[in-house]
Enzyme design. Structure first.
Site, short mmCIF file in Angstrom:
data_model
loop_
_atom_site.label_atom_id
_atom_site.label_comp_id
_atom_site.label_asym_id
_atom_site.label_seq_id
_atom_site.Cartn_x
_atom_site.Cartn_y
_atom_site.Cartn_z
N ALA A 69 83.59 8.74 16.99
CA ALA A 69 82.54 7.85 16.49
C ALA A 69 81.39 8.68 15.94
O ALA A 69 81.20 9.84 16.31
CB ALA A 69 82.03 6.93 17.61
N ASP A 70 80.63 8.05 15.06
CA ASP A 70 79.41 8.66 14.56
C ASP A 70 78.36 7.57 14.41
O ASP A 70 78.64 6.51 13.83
CB ASP A 70 79.64 9.35 13.21
CG ASP A 70 78.44 10.20 12.82
OD1 ASP A 70 78.16 11.18 13.54
OD2 ASP A 70 77.78 9.88 11.83
N THR A 71 77.18 7.81 14.95
CA THR A 71 76.09 6.83 14.91
C THR A 71 74.93 7.37 14.09
O THR A 71 74.53 8.53 14.26
CB THR A 71 75.60 6.51 16.34
OG1 THR A 71 76.69 5.98 17.11
CG2 THR A 71 74.46 5.48 16.31
N ALA A 106 80.18 4.17 13.15
CA ALA A 106 81.54 4.16 12.62
C ALA A 106 82.46 4.68 13.72
O ALA A 106 82.15 5.66 14.40
CB ALA A 106 81.65 5.05 11.39
#
Length: 198
Positions: A69-71, A106
């Protein structure tokens, strides 16, 4: 014994969220550099990085599910990742003060066949106006420095938040409503104990 799920992240918040939902997993952080390309939109950046992280770690764990994930935080179209130093964190908090911003996470899942499924979740967070003294006190706590947007909604910064619209866990770093559904569709039944979402 290896598990059926690998989390491609060193984030303690993501580990805590998955553990709280009853998932069993091992952790193997990715070494992907989180650098935006010139003119790259925030959502495209987050999706690219999540997919690259998942692919990077999946190569080391064939036959398993790999979750990455990437925030990112977005204010007026400007992407805020993790601050590089105290001055950068101060700049971010000043920009968030008295404003509503977007938080995009994402998520990419590589399944045991190598197929990739991706999701993108958005929440909106409203901050009350912050004084210069409040910002400096928060910087002194050390909390902002490994967080997208330079704050932790579940930590000391919760006193800055007026409201969260959308998934609260998304702001923490992993939209667990969507992630739980994703994992329950891909993991063997024996690989998790998470109950179905209502």
């Amino acid at each position: 014994m290896s598990t059926a799920l690998v989390l491609a992240s060193a984030s303690p918040r993501r580990r805590e969220l998955l553990t709280a939902r009853g998932f069993r997993f091992e952790v193997d952080p990715s070494n992907v550099m989180e650098t935006p390309q010139p003119g790259e939109p925030a959502d495209a950046f987050a999706q690219r990085i999540a997919a690259e992280k998942a692919g990077d770690v999946a190569r080391r764990h064939p036959g398993t599910c790999v979750l990455a994930a990437d925030t990112v935080v977005v204010v007026d179209g400007t992407l805020f990742g993790k601050p590089i130093d105290r001055s950068d964190a101060r700049r971010m908090l000043q920009a968030l003060s008295g404003r509503t911003h977007r938080v995009l996470t994402a998520v990419a899942l590589v399944d045991p066949t190598g197929a990739v499924e991706e999701i993108l979740v958005e929440s909106q967070v409203a901050f009350r106006p912050l004084t210069a003294a409040e910002i400096e006190e928060y910087l002194e706590s050390g909390e902002p420095f490994d967080k997208a947007g330079a704050y932790a909604v579940q930590g000391l910064a919760k006193k800055f938040v007026v409201r969260v619209r959308g998934s609260h866990s998304n702001v923490v770093g992993l939209p667990m409503e969507a992630v739980t559904d994703l994992l329950q569709r891909h993991l063997p039944a024996a690989a998790n104990t998470a109950p179905a979402m209502p």
